[in-house]
Motif scaffolding. Structure first.
Motif, short mmCIF file in Angstrom:
data_model
loop_
_atom_site.label_atom_id
_atom_site.label_comp_id
_atom_site.label_asym_id
_atom_site.label_seq_id
_atom_site.Cartn_x
_atom_site.Cartn_y
_atom_site.Cartn_z
N TYR B 127 0.83 -1.21 0.00
CA TYR B 127 0.00 0.00 0.00
C TYR B 127 0.87 1.26 0.00
N LEU B 128 1.89 1.28 0.86
CA LEU B 128 2.74 2.47 0.95
C LEU B 128 3.54 2.69 -0.33
N ALA B 129 3.99 1.58 -0.95
CA ALA B 129 4.73 1.70 -2.21
C ALA B 129 3.82 2.28 -3.30
N THR B 130 2.57 1.83 -3.31
CA THR B 130 1.59 2.33 -4.29
C THR B 130 1.31 3.81 -4.05
N LEU B 131 1.14 4.14 -2.78
CA LEU B 131 0.83 5.53 -2.43
C LEU B 131 1.99 6.46 -2.83
N ARG B 132 3.22 5.99 -2.59
CA ARG B 132 4.39 6.80 -2.94
C ARG B 132 4.44 7.06 -4.45
N GLU B 133 4.14 6.04 -5.22
CA GLU B 133 4.15 6.15 -6.68
C GLU B 133 3.11 7.17 -7.17
N ILE B 134 1.94 7.18 -6.52
CA ILE B 134 0.87 8.08 -6.97
C ILE B 134 1.07 9.49 -6.42
N ASN B 138 3.57 14.90 -2.87
CA ASN B 138 2.56 15.10 -1.82
C ASN B 138 2.50 13.94 -0.83
N LEU B 139 3.52 13.06 -0.87
CA LEU B 139 3.47 11.85 -0.04
C LEU B 139 3.29 12.17 1.45
N GLU B 140 4.06 13.12 1.96
CA GLU B 140 3.99 13.43 3.40
C GLU B 140 2.59 13.90 3.77
N LEU B 141 2.05 14.79 2.95
CA LEU B 141 0.70 15.32 3.22
C LEU B 141 -0.33 14.18 3.24
N VAL B 142 -0.24 13.31 2.25
CA VAL B 142 -1.21 12.20 2.17
C VAL B 142 -1.03 11.26 3.36
N LEU B 143 0.22 10.98 3.72
CA LEU B 143 0.47 10.07 4.84
C LEU B 143 -0.06 10.65 6.16
N ILE B 144 0.13 11.94 6.35
CA ILE B 144 -0.35 12.58 7.59
C ILE B 144 -1.87 12.47 7.68
N LEU B 145 -2.55 12.79 6.58
CA LEU B 145 -4.02 12.81 6.62
C LEU B 145 -4.61 11.39 6.65
#
Lengths: 32, 410
Positions: B127-134, B138-145
């Motif tokens: 999941y995290l690898a997919t999220l990083r790719e997309i 904005n990865l930090e922002l998405v991870l925080i929220l």
């Protein structure tokens, strides 16, 4: 571990966000 | 403002951004390891409460024992839980399609705590690898929220990362590797109600290769399940779904942890009929917004983001642990949404997404002092669903604003 130059130091918003993350992680550990 | 503080992170020096990511990952690791340690010491049942992952492990074991179709009958599944826990049971019906039990089956070869650790490590990593790719910048922002939703999913050992990763893979590959995208979408058969809107997007965008690959994946995996479990597994599954629908109708699920309009209306005291109609209206609104985003939205990426977001709003049966998918939606929406939404709208969107992920857990913490009050648990306000609806309204405003700009240019 992390050495920040003066311009990169943690500000109040950073501390608040990271503290909120730590607090929520603690709640999950205790409640779930 | 929340939006300014969070959006500034992507402009930080790499070292500081890395520090953010490491702190967040350390938080995830702390929760995973503490849970695995507790399962190692006490098993899945503590103080009469079972962890969701216990159901996965029991179903995996039943695959090897050859009677997984009995798991679809609630009474039998309760007996299986009692066997696995020396008497303790929880309210955990088994309604997943047989593909999910087959996928989980290797986990039965490990003790519970190790199976949990492996399942979390693999699915969270994917999941995290997919999220990083997309998400990219904005990865930090998405991870925080998304942190509350991710933390809740780890806490329950749930499958939100698996569905999040599959939806993410579907989106990443839709342009360049449509067959791979279709296989990932087809693999969402493990939780088909969370893939309806993305499937609708593929139809609206005429992604025939994706649709064909998804259909073929569903047919082939269904054939494998029929060979392994026998034809009767499908009748057992449908009966399990019917039984689960009656539990939902009776309000036996913890509504405050659900994220649907149905749960909001039921928890507010509405009848089942009113709640079903409310859910139907929310579904129409979600699909209407999706259609508009495909026709008038700023980009295909944005429309895909709307599809992913609305995939959480179609079914009445969706929980806070399904919200890692919202992280994928946010990552897809952000580049255009940052330009189209006002600062206040973005702040509200960010706050509501984090709130929707964390509300169920905070409510659980408040109710923890009175674990026997099951009526109080089911009737506690369910507000994550409305929070998501408000987010969709803000996304709709962004689409309308884009359409207005297009009109001015035209």
């Amino acid at each position: 571990m992390f050495r920040f130059k003066s311009a990169e130091k943690l500000n109040a918003a950073d501390v608040f966000i990271l503290a909120a993350i730590a607090a929520f992680a603690s709640i999950v550990i205790l409640v779930c | 403002m929340l939006a300014i503080a969070l959006e500034k992170i992507k402009d930080f020096a790499p070292l500081k951004r890395a520090a953010y990511v490491r702190v967040i990952l350390a938080g995830f690791a702390a929760i995973v390891l503490s849970k695995a340690f507790r399962f190692f010491e006490h098993g899945f049942w503590e103080a009469g409460q079972a962890t969701d992952f216990a159901a996965f492990h029991i179903a995996a074991q039943r695959v090897w024992l050859g009677d997984v179709e009995l798991a679809y009958q609630f009474q039998w599944f309760m007996k299986m839980q009692a066997e696995a826990s020396a008497g303790a049971t929880g309210f955990m019906p088994w309604t997943y399609p047989p593909q999910f039990a087959l996928l989980l089956s290797p986990l039965a070869l490990l003790p519970g705590w190790a199976a949990y650790l492996l399942f979390m490590a693999v699915t969270l990593g994917a999941y995290l690898a997919t999220l990083r790719e997309i998400a990219k910048n904005n990865l930090e922002l998405v991870l925080i929220l998304t942190f509350p939703a991710i933390a809740v999913t780890i806490g329950g050992g749930q499958n939100g990362f698996l569905t999040g990763a599959l939806i993410g893979l579907t989106c990443i590959n839709v342009e360049r590797r449509p067959y791979l995208s279709g296989i990932a979408l087809g693999a969402m058969i493990i939780k088909p109600h969370l893939a309806i809107a993305v499937g609708a997007y593929m139809l609206l965008a005429r992604r025939w290769s994706v649709i064909a690959a998804a259909g073929l994946t569903i047919i082939l995996t269904s054939l494998v399940c029929t060979i392994v479990f026998g034809l009767s597994i499908w009748g057992a599954w449908l009966e399990g779904v019917r039984e689960s629908a009656s539990f939902l109708d009776e309000g036996r699920y913890p509504l405050f942890r659900m994220i649907s309009t149905y749960a909001m209306l039921r928890a507010a005291g509405g009848s089942s009929t009113i709640a079903i109609w409310g859910q139907a209206v929310a579904t129409c609104f979600a699909l209407g917004t999706l259609l508009l985003s495909v026709v008038r939205g700023p980009s295909s990426r944005f429309a895909l983001g709307v599809a992913v977001l609305t995939s959480l709003m179609i079914s009445p049966y969706a929980y806070d642990y399904d919200l890692p998918i919202a992280g994928v939606a946010l990552a897809l929406l952000l580049p255009d949404f940052s330009n189209l939404a006002t600062q206040r709208e973005r702040s509200l969107t960010y706050g509501l997404l984090a709130f929707a992920g964390g509300y169920g857990l905070l409510r659980t913490a408040l109710l923890a002092g009175d674990p026997g009050d099951s009526a109080g648990r089911s009737l506690a306000a369910s507000v994550s669903g409305p929070a998501l609806l408000v987010v969709l309204v803000l996304v709709l405003r962004a689409i309308l604003r884009q359409a207005h700009y297009q009109g001015l240019e035209g």
